[in-house]
Design an enzyme around this catalytic site. Structure first.
Site, PDB file in Angstrom:
ATOM      1  N   GLY A 192       0.810  -1.222   0.000  1.00 43.08           N
ATOM      2  CA  GLY A 192       0.000   0.000   0.000  1.00 43.08           C
ATOM      3  C   GLY A 192       0.839   1.265   0.000  1.00 43.08           C
ATOM      4  O   GLY A 192       1.865   1.362  -0.676  1.00 43.08           O
ATOM      5  N   TYR A 240     -10.196   4.859  15.165  1.00 44.93           N
ATOM      6  CA  TYR A 240      -9.280   5.343  14.130  1.00 44.93           C
ATOM      7  C   TYR A 240      -9.182   6.871  14.189  1.00 44.93           C
ATOM      8  O   TYR A 240      -8.088   7.450  14.137  1.00 44.93           O
ATOM      9  CB  TYR A 240      -9.795   4.881  12.768  1.00 44.93           C
ATOM     10  CG  TYR A 240      -8.856   5.087  11.615  1.00 44.93           C
ATOM     11  CD1 TYR A 240      -7.740   4.263  11.450  1.00 44.93           C
ATOM     12  CD2 TYR A 240      -9.090   6.078  10.667  1.00 44.93           C
ATOM     13  CE1 TYR A 240      -6.881   4.442  10.378  1.00 44.93           C
ATOM     14  CE2 TYR A 240      -8.236   6.256   9.591  1.00 44.93           C
ATOM     15  CZ  TYR A 240      -7.136   5.444   9.450  1.00 44.93           C
ATOM     16  OH  TYR A 240      -6.300   5.611   8.386  1.00 44.93           O
ATOM     17  N   THR A 280      -6.476   2.207  -2.510  1.00 45.42           N
ATOM     18  CA  THR A 280      -5.633   1.124  -1.986  1.00 45.42           C
ATOM     19  C   THR A 280      -6.511  -0.110  -1.792  1.00 45.42           C
ATOM     20  O   THR A 280      -7.730  -0.056  -1.983  1.00 45.42           O
ATOM     21  CB  THR A 280      -5.028   1.489  -0.610  1.00 45.42           C
ATOM     22  OG1 THR A 280      -6.114   1.668   0.311  1.00 45.42           O
ATOM     23  CG2 THR A 280      -4.217   2.747  -0.666  1.00 45.42           C
TER      24      THR A 280
END
Lengths: 479, 457
Positions: free
Chosen positions: B228, B363, B398
């Site tokens: 990635g 996150y 990605t």
């Protein structure tokens, strides 16, 4: 590199072990079932190249091999090099000595380094039983060859006519000994019975192998020794939750027809068929220093032995007992002068029969020609991070696994204690062969004697003071 | 990841159709290639005053030094309809009151129709500082709203970004010019609508600087480099001349080895959450490459769950990898005096850490935390002549974003001024810029690489 006699004799060149890399070992028919020897060995090389930044590097020589090998793989190691990120100008050749292939490759390269013929080398091996070659029968082979040589259609038809239905069946590779027709397991069953090795003792070795290997994985010991391959991140055969009860429940598989004995060898205390590959980076100290590479250990000495298991009475896998005895004599060391013992577990009982032989005065006198038995070892120092029963044993790959593990072990021990640490390695092989080797920690300055003339059991403490003082006075790159 | 919509509106009959229907038409962005000119055409510098040696002249002189075709035109003049500007640079540093900028912004406007596809508009102004007079503060802050609005009007892959000088920074400073170079180049393809503060950090000699290998001789560590964005960061830093150490968890070792062998670096299999991760990174970088100049904290994981359903392990894992590991490694390296001269730390934040995202409380916390520690680390590392900055990617194509359901993915892609997702290389280019000696005046900043995503600032 020739040195003239009238100069001060420099210490003999050292062959140091920079590090190793292997792929996790897979059970036969497992994750690597479609991987070829070449793919696996290339993967092992690529991981090594990545770890040590060897992209485009012309290595002195790459030596390795496979025990089960396709005819098309006649240049297996060179082809693997060409498929790797190493310089394509890196020479390579195949070597094969059954299960000792990997260790013999290490010995060969270290000798060339010590001679100054190469500055660096990669030793290793690979084996797959999943992708093993299958040959045609002798009858079919002769018919096909005759047809190939035939000049006319008639002669060709005649050649094909010689094929019988039974010739169509393929020949799968066998690990049976060609001269006895007995499998290695059956051979070892005889040796096991001869030495009176119990089922329980074998299961203890097997359990310790799994527990030690699992603990090593959990502690991150293999973080810089293994690179995953095809989705496998740990040795597939490893069973860290194995117990004596579970092992005791397994049925014996070898020695079932030995008269007057109870069979003791099970699938649990024998090594499973496995796929995998390994590689070890060796170099002169200077070559490593020029590239800012670490130095874990040096290869001190090695000895190969063979026993007559065909006509004589010696067990098929007993050659390491002889090799170690001769090696210790030459090095003026005792069996007890080691911090680690890496005895390849072809079977748990192989380790035990070897240890029993060294403790047996009669055997040591008559078979090894020694005045006194070599004695026993501290079992706490035996295969401390597991061995082949747990990891599996892709024949030619085992030597590289053991050497890299042992090199890291002695380096870590020396770093902890500030004293040199030493390991004894022994690998038995088909054909009554066995190879033993001694490696010693060799971080810069920690061992200053250079040559291998350590003097018996006092050598470890003897070189302490010189070791630590030179370590503080130099900063890594002497020479 | 293929954006088939982007392909369709840029070719054949579907291109015509999209034009007629007035559908959004994301452009194929110009990305960096070896030997490529810095801009696609001549550069117009506006904001100068005739007959005065001013900042606009100094900027023009610097641009001339980069072998560009640089023009300054009289106020109110109309450009040749055939002319296509590669870039318009607006110098606004000397404005004291809002009306001082009228002429400059209108000059930009008069030339916008002549801006080439993938063209650039870059404003250079001064950041507001405490003690500014109200009119001065209004002027300086006004540029912020102007630039962000202008960027939303640009089409055809053109972007608008701003450089805001702080402290005693001057337009001719190497750091300011390095930022200008980045914004003008195709390396900033997916950076849009952003204002970057540039101070007068440690001096940096730009004389004879090799812009093609800005990281020559530097040692860079990239975490999460097996795939990635991290893999592209490793490739980009290597392209720019750095010796690269790629780091990832042992389980990702095979792809990590491939990246290492591709970039001629070394692979370090290491879990960044290990207590001794900092020590092992430093030991490896020093022993094998002789030092540590650049550290890219890229390793990160997602464990999305609505907070009502959040399991402790999902919360803890994200905080451990995305935030705690960075904190611990930085603390070790700064404490142990582990960095070599003029070090750069670049950490991966996220637009989720700026604007928030449903299902990503863990996150979002971790990425906002990254922004927090970056600001706090900046003065600490400045003390040793270095910088700490963060890059906040928006929607990047990605494996991770490929797993978003198709409709939601299409919506997310179009929700930016550039109407498309970015590529990992776009994030890597921004990181490479922040890791280069030219960025010494950029410290404690968060650079978004989001195509001016419509969320957050």
């Amino acid at each position: 590199m020739a040195t003239s006699k009238n100069q001060t004799t420099p210490p003999a060149a050292e062959a140091v072990i920079v590090g190793g890399n292997r792929i996790p070992f897979a059970r036969a028919g497992g994750k690597y079932s479609s991987a070829s020897n070449q793919e696996m060995f290339t993967a092992a090389l690529e991981g090594l190249v990545a770890r040590y930044g060897l992209q485009g590097e012309r290595i002195g020589e790459v030596v390795g091999g496979a025990v089960l090998k396709h005819a098309r793989d006649f240049n297996l190691v060179r082809e693997s090099v060409l498929g790797s990120s190493l310089s394509s100008q890196t020479p390579a050749y195949d070597l094969q000595q059954a299960c000792a292939t990997g260790l013999e490759a290490v010995v060969t390269i270290s000798n060339k380094i010590k001679l100054g013929q190469v500055e660096s080398g990669i030793a290793g091996g690979t084996d797959t039983v999943s992708d093993a070659p299958i040959a045609v029968s002798e009858g079919l082979r002769r018919a096909l060859l005759a047809a190939g040589h035939a000049k006319t259609l008639g002669a060709r038809l005649k050649a094909f006519a010689a094929i019988r239905p039974a010739d169509i069946a393929p020949l799968t590779p066998s690990t049976d000994e060609p001269r006895t027709g007995m499998s290695m397991g059956e051979h070892q069953a005889v040796t096991t019975a001869t030495w009176g090795i119990t089922r329980e003792a074998q299961d203890e070795i097997a359990l310790a192998s799994h527990q030690h290997l699992a603990a090593a994985w959990d502690s991150g010991f293999f973080d810089d020794l293994v690179t995953p391959f095809r989705g496998l991140t740990r040795d597939q055969n490893l069973r860290g939750d194995s117990t004596m009860e579970k092992l005791a429940g397994l049925k014996p598989v070898f020695g079932k027809n030995l008269e007057g004995t109870e069979p003791t060898m099970t699938a649990g205390n024998s090594t499973p068929l496995t796929d995998g590959a390994s590689a070890v980076l060796l170099a002169s100290r200077e070559w490593a220093a020029e590239r800012n590479l670490p130095v874990l250990a040096k290869v001190v000495d090695a000895e190969t032995a063979a026993v007559d298991y065909v006509h004589g009475h010696e067990g098929l896998l007993m050659a390491p007992a002889h090799a170690v005895a001769r090696l210790l004599t030459r090095q003026e060391l005792t069996l007890q002068d080691f911090d680690f013992y890496e005895i390849h577990e072809a079977f748990a009982s192989t380790v035990l029969t070897t240890l029993a032989a060294w403790e047996d005065a009669d055997y040591c006198r008559t078979e090894l020609g020694l005045d006194a038995p070599l004695g026993s070892i501290d079992r706490e120092r035996l295969n401390v991070n597991g061995s082949s029963v747990a990891a599996g044993h892709p024949f030619a790959a085992t030597g590289g696994r053991i050497v890299a593990t042992a090199a890291k072990l002695v380096a870590e021990r020396a770093a902890e204690t500030g004293r040199p640490a030493r390991a004894l390695i022994s690998v038995c092989a088909a054909g009554g062969l066995g190879v033993a080797a001694i490696i010693e920690s060799a971080a810069d300055g920690s061992v200053s004697t250079g040559s291998t003339s350590a003097t018996g059991s006092t050598s470890a403490t003897g070189s302490v003071s010189t070791g630590s003082t030179s370590a503080t006075s130099t900063t890594g790159t002497e020479a | 990841m293929a954006d088939s919509y982007l392909k369709a509106v840029n070719s054949g009959v579907t291109k015509t159709l999209a034009k007629k229907l007035g559908l959004p038409r994301p452009a194929v962005l110009r990305r960096w290639a070896p030997g490529q000119p810095l801009t696609t055409g001549p550069v117009l510098v506006v904001g100068g005053r005739p007959g005065v040696e001013d900042d606009a002249d100094r900027v023009a002189a610097a641009l001339l030094g980069w072998d560009l075709d640089v023009r300054q035109v009289p106020a109110g003049s109309t450009p040749d309809p055939a002319l296509r500007w590669g870039a318009i640079v607006a110098v606004m540093t000397e404005a004291q009151k809002p009306t001082d900028l009228s002429e400059t912004v209108l000059a930009i406007g008069a030339n916008l129709r002549n801006l080439a596809g993938n063209g650039r508009v870059v404003t250079i102004s001064r950041a507001t500082v405490a003690g500014d007079a109200p009119a001065l503060s209004a002027t300086r802050n006004g540029v912020d709203g102007f630039l962000r609005s202008l960027a939303k009007e640009l089409r055809g892959g053109a972007t608008g970004n701003g450089i805001q000088l702080t402290e005693a920074a001057q337009v001719g400073d190497p750091s300011v010019l390095a930022a200008l170079h980045f914004f003008l180049s195709s390396k900033s393809a997916f950076v849009d609508g952003q204002l970057l503060k540039v101070g007068d950090g440690p001096s940096w000699d730009a004389t004879d600087f090799d812009w093609t290998r800005p990281l020559a001789g530097r040692v860079a560590v990239v975490t999460g480099a097996a795939r990635g964005i991290g893999a592209d960061v490793a490739r980009t830093l290597s392209r720019d001349g750095a010796h690269v150490v790629v780091v990832d968890v042992p389980a990702a070792g095979d792809s990590l080895a491939r990246v290492a062998n591709e970039v001629g670096g070394t692979a370090l299999q290491l879990d960044v959450t290990a207590p001794d991760a900092g020590a092992r990174i430093l030991e490896h970088a020093r022993a094998r490459h002789g030092g540590l100049h650049v550290l890219v904290h890229n390793a990160g994981i997602l464990r999305d769950k609505l907070l009502a359903n959040m399991k402790p392990e999902k919360w803890d894992a994200v905080i451990a990898v995305n935030l705690d590991a960075q904190l611990r490694i930085n603390e070790y390296l700064l404490g142990a005096n582990g960095f070599s001269e003029n070090p750069h730390i670049v950490s991966l934040a996220s637009t989720s850490g700026i604007a928030g995202n449903r299902g990503q409380t863990n996150y979002g916390f971790s990425k906002a935390g990254v922004i927090g520690h970056t600001r706090a680390t900046a003065p600490l590392i400045a003390a040793v002549g270095g910088t700490a900055n963060a890059v906040a990617p928006g929607f990047i194509e990605t494996d991770m974003t490929a797993s978003i359901p198709a409709i939601a993915r299409q919506v997310a892609r179009r929700a930016s001024s550039l109407q498309q997702g970015g590529q990992p290389i776009d994030v890597a280019e921004a990181i490479a810029f922040l890791a280069s000696p030219g960025s010494t005046g950029v410290n404690g900043q968060v650079l978004r690489v989001c195509g001016q995503n419509l969320v957050g600032q």
